[in-house]
Design a protein around this motif. Structure first.
Motif: not given
Length: 593
Positions: A162-164, A166-167, A217, A222
C-alpha cells in the motif's frame, strides 16, 4: 466572423523567408482561404521580403494579435503562430479557449503509453491496455501494460504494498501539474480549466457502508488505497487529499484562473471507457449494488452521495467562491457512454436522465447557484438511440428558462476523429475511409471541416437555443483515433483549431459555445501530442517531446501492431445511426485486405 490570423512580426517574416517552396505554397493557399472566409475584416498591408513579396500582401493583412509577453518569447517555429492564435481568439471573441487537465487526477492508459502508444480510447480488441508507466516513480519497463487507473493501483498494491502504491500516485499528482502550468495558461489568455477527478476524492463517503474500509484514513491529508465497492478484489483507487487539492485550486486562483470540477468516473464504472477506472471490466454503476458492508446499497445511490459531497465541499471554499475561482461543477462525465451500442443492457436512457434530475435537485437547493457557480450537465450521444429526439425536450422541461440562462449548462463533447466523413488520415493504399487525407489541398480540407463543425454547432444552437448556456467540454485536434494514421502537419492542425473555435464563437454575440480543449499535457504519449495536447500545439512542450521516451520506458510486450493484424487498420464508423456525430467511442477496427 472572428479573425484569428495574427499580423506577422519581423522575426516571423524572417523565419518564413527561409521556408521551402512547398510550405510557402501551402501558407499562401491557407491565407487565400482565410480571405474568402473573412472578407469583411481583411485590409491590405505588409512589406514584401525576398520571395515572399507576393505572399506577404495576403499573410500580413489580418488584425494584429496581443503583444508578446512571458512564455511567448520561448516559442519558436511554426507553433509560434499557434501560440498567438490562441491569444488572439480569446481577445477577439471573448469566448476564451478553456482546457482540461486530463491525466492528472483521473488516468487513462493511453496518456502514459510511451513511444508505441497508438490508440486514443484503447479499443476493446486490446483489453490489456497501453499503459507503460506513471512517472516520476514508475518509469518502466513493466512486465505487462495497465488498462485503467483502478487496475494499476490494484497491481501496485499486490506487488509492492500500500505504501508504494500511494507514493507512486502522490508523486504523479504533485508533479504532473505545477505552478508553471498555471502561469503558462494565464499567458496564453486561457481563463478556465476543467479538472477531471476520480470518485476516490470523496471515498470517505462510503464509510457509512463500511467504516473499516473507507473510514480509516484522513481525507484531508492521506493518500489511502481503497477498493472499488463492486470490484472489491480486482480494482483499487488512491484517494486524493483534499487539503492538497485545495492548495492547487488556490494556486490557480492566484493566476486569475477559474475551475470546473468534474467527477469523471464512478464506483463500479458508469461508462465503457478507459477513464472509467475499471476498464476493461464491464460497467456496473447503473444496475448493481455494492459488495461491501451489508451489500444492500445501490452503486447509483453511492454516486449521489459523492455528488452531494462535492457540493458540500465546494460550499466550504468561501475564499475561492468569493474570488469566482469555482466556475462550475460536473457531477458525472459521459454517463452511460456506449450503452446504446449494447441495446442498453447495462444502462437505459431513463437511468441517465433520472440520475441527472436527482443530482440537479441537490445543486438547486444548495447555495452555489446564488454564488455564481454553474452546473455543467454533461450528456453524451452514445447513451441514446436518438439524442435530438429525446434529450432537448427533456432538458427544457427539467430546467427552467431562468436556470438555463444563469447556471445550468448543456455540456457536450465533439471530436471529428470518430466520424468517417470528417476525420483525416495519412495517405496509404492500405487505408480505407476518412473524410480527407493529410496532404490534400488545404482549401478542400478547410471546406470539409467547416461543413462538419459548423453543422454540429448549428445543430447545437437549434436544439438548445439562446439564452441556454452551452459548452463543448471536450474537443481536440486529433484527426483519427489511430495516432499512426492521424495528421500531424501543422497547417492542417491549425485549420482544425481555427475552424472549431470559429464555429463555437460565431452563433450569437451572447450565445457562444464555451470550448474546453482535451487536453493540456501529454508528455508520456508522444504520438498523441500533436492532436491532443494544447501545450504542444502552443509550442510550450518542446522539452516534453524530447524526454518522454526516457521517462516512460515500454516493456518487451510493446509492439507497433499490438493487435497482431499484420496490416494497417482502418476505422469503421462507431456512432449510433441516429446519433449526432462526433462522440468519442471505442475504436472499432478491421484489417485491410
Amino acid at each position: 466572423e472572428p479573425v484569428f490570423q495574427p499580423l506577422l512580426e519581423d522575426d516571423e517574416i524572417g523565419m518564413r523567408t527561409f521556408r521551402s517552396a512547398r510550405n510557402l505554397r501551402r501558407s499562401v493557399t491557407a491565407v487565400v482561404e482565410q480571405v474568402k472566409i473573412h472578407r469583411k475584416r481583411i485590409f491590405a498591408g505588409g512589406a514584401a521580403v525576398g520571395m515572399l513579396a507576393g505572399g506577404l500582401a495576403l499573410i500580413g493583412l489580418i488584425k494584429v494579435s496581443p503583444p508578446n509577453s512571458g512564455f511567448a518569447d520561448l516559442v519558436c517555429g511554426e507553433r509560434k503562430y499557434n501560440y498567438k492564435d490562441i491569444q488572439h481568439y480569446s481577445e477577439e471573441t471573448h469566448n476564451l479557449v478553456a482546457v482540461n487537465f486530463g491525466g492528472w487526477l483521473c488516468l487513462e492508459d493511453w496518456f502514459f503509453s510511451g513511444s508505441v502508444g497508438r490508440y486514443v480510447s484503447t479499443p476493446n480488441e486490446l483489453p490489456r491496455g497501453q499503459g507503460a508507466c506513471l512517472p516520476p516513480l514508475l518509469l518502466g519497463p513493466l512486465e505487462k501494460p495497465w488498462a485503467s487507473e483502478g487496475e494499476l493501483v490494484h497491481r501496485l498494491l499486490n506487488s509492492h504494498g500500500e505504501e508504494y502504491a500511494a507514493n507512486v500516485f502522490r508523486a504523479h499528482r504533485e508533479t504532473f501539474i505545477s505552478e508553471e502550468d498555471y502561469k503558462e495558461l494565464k499567458d496564453l489568455g486561457i481563463k478556465s480549466i476543467r479538472i477531471p477527478m476520480s470518485w476516490a476524492i470523496f471515498a470517505d463517503e462510503l464509510a457509512r457502508i463500511d467504516p473499516e474500509i473507507y473510514g480509516q484514513h484522513d481525507p484531508e491529508h492521506d493518500t489511502a488505497i481503497v477498493p472499488d465497492p463492486y470490484y472489491v478484489d480486482q480494482i483499487h483507487q488512491a484517494t486524493v487529499p483534499r487539503s492538497w487539492f485545495r492548495e492547487m485550486l488556490t494556486m490557480a486562483s492566484s493566476q486569475g484562473l477559474r475551475v470546473v470540477l468534474d467527477l469523471h468516473n464512478m464506483p463500479g464504472g458508469s461508462s465503457d471507457g478507459t477513464y472509467s477506472g475499471i476498464w476493461p471490466l464491464p460497467p456496473k454503476f447503473w444496475k448493481e449494488n455494492v459488495k461491501v458492508g451489508s451489500g444492500n446499497v445501490s452503486l447509483r445511490q453511492v454516486g449521489l452521495w459523492l455528488d452531494a459531497a462535492l457540493i458540500r465541499w465546494v460550499e466550504s471554499l468561501d475564499d475561492l467562491l468569493d474570488k469566482g475561482t469555482i466556475w462550475g461543477l460536473c457531477m458525472i462525465n459521459e454517463p452511460a457512454h456506449l450503452s446504446a451500442f449494447t441495446g442498453h443492457s447495462w444502462a437505459t436512457e431513463d437511468d441517465v436522465l433520472s440520475y441527472i434530475e436527482e443530482y440537479t435537485e441537490f445543486f438547486r437547493k444548495s447555495s452555489l447557484p446564488s454564488r455564481g457557480v454553474r452546473l455543467y450537465v454533461q450528456i453524451i450521444e452514445t447513451a441514446f438511440d436518438n439524442f435530438n429526439q429525446k434529450v432537448p425536450a427533456w432538458y427544457h422541461k427539467a430546467f427552467s428558462q431562468e436556470e438555463r440562462a444563469n447556471w445550468a449548462v448543456m455540456a457536450r463533447h465533439y471530436y471529428t476523429a470518430w466520424n468517417n466523413n470528417c476525420n483525416g488520415l495519412i495517405q496509404s493504399p492500405k487505408i480505407v475511409g476518412g473524410g480527407y487525407q493529410c496532404d490534400e489541398n488545404l482549401t478542400r480540407i478547410t471546406g470539409l471541416l467547416r461543413d462538419c463543425i459548423f453543422s454540429f454547432a448549428g445543430e447545437f444552437d437549434q436544439w438548445f437555443p439562446t439564452p441556454d448556456l452551452r459548452a463543448v467540454t471536450e474537443w481536440s485536434l486529433g484527426t483519427n483515433p489511430d495516432a499512426n494514421l492521424a495528421c500531424t502537419n501543422a497547417d492542417v492542425l491549425r485549420v482544425l483549431f481555427e475552424t472549431n473555435v470559429n464555429a463555437f464563437a460565431i452563433l450569437h454575440e451572447h450565445g457562444l459555445i464555451e470550448p474546453f480543449f482535451w487536453t493540456w499535457r501529454m508528455p508520456y504519449g508522444p504520438k498523441f501530442q500533436p492532436g491532443w495536447s494544447l501545450k504542444y500545439f502552443s509550442g510550450l512542450a518542446t522539452q516534453e517531446s524530447l524526454d518522454s521516451n526516457g521517462r516512460c520506458v515500454v516493456g518487451k510486450w510493446a509492439k507497433e501492431d499490438p493487435m497482431g493484424t499484420g496490416a494497417i487498420m482502418s476505422l469503421a464508423q462507431v456512432v449510433p445511426p441516429n446519433s449526432t456525430f462526433g462522440a468519442r467511442s471505442h475504436l472499432v477496427t478491421r484489417p485491410v485486405v
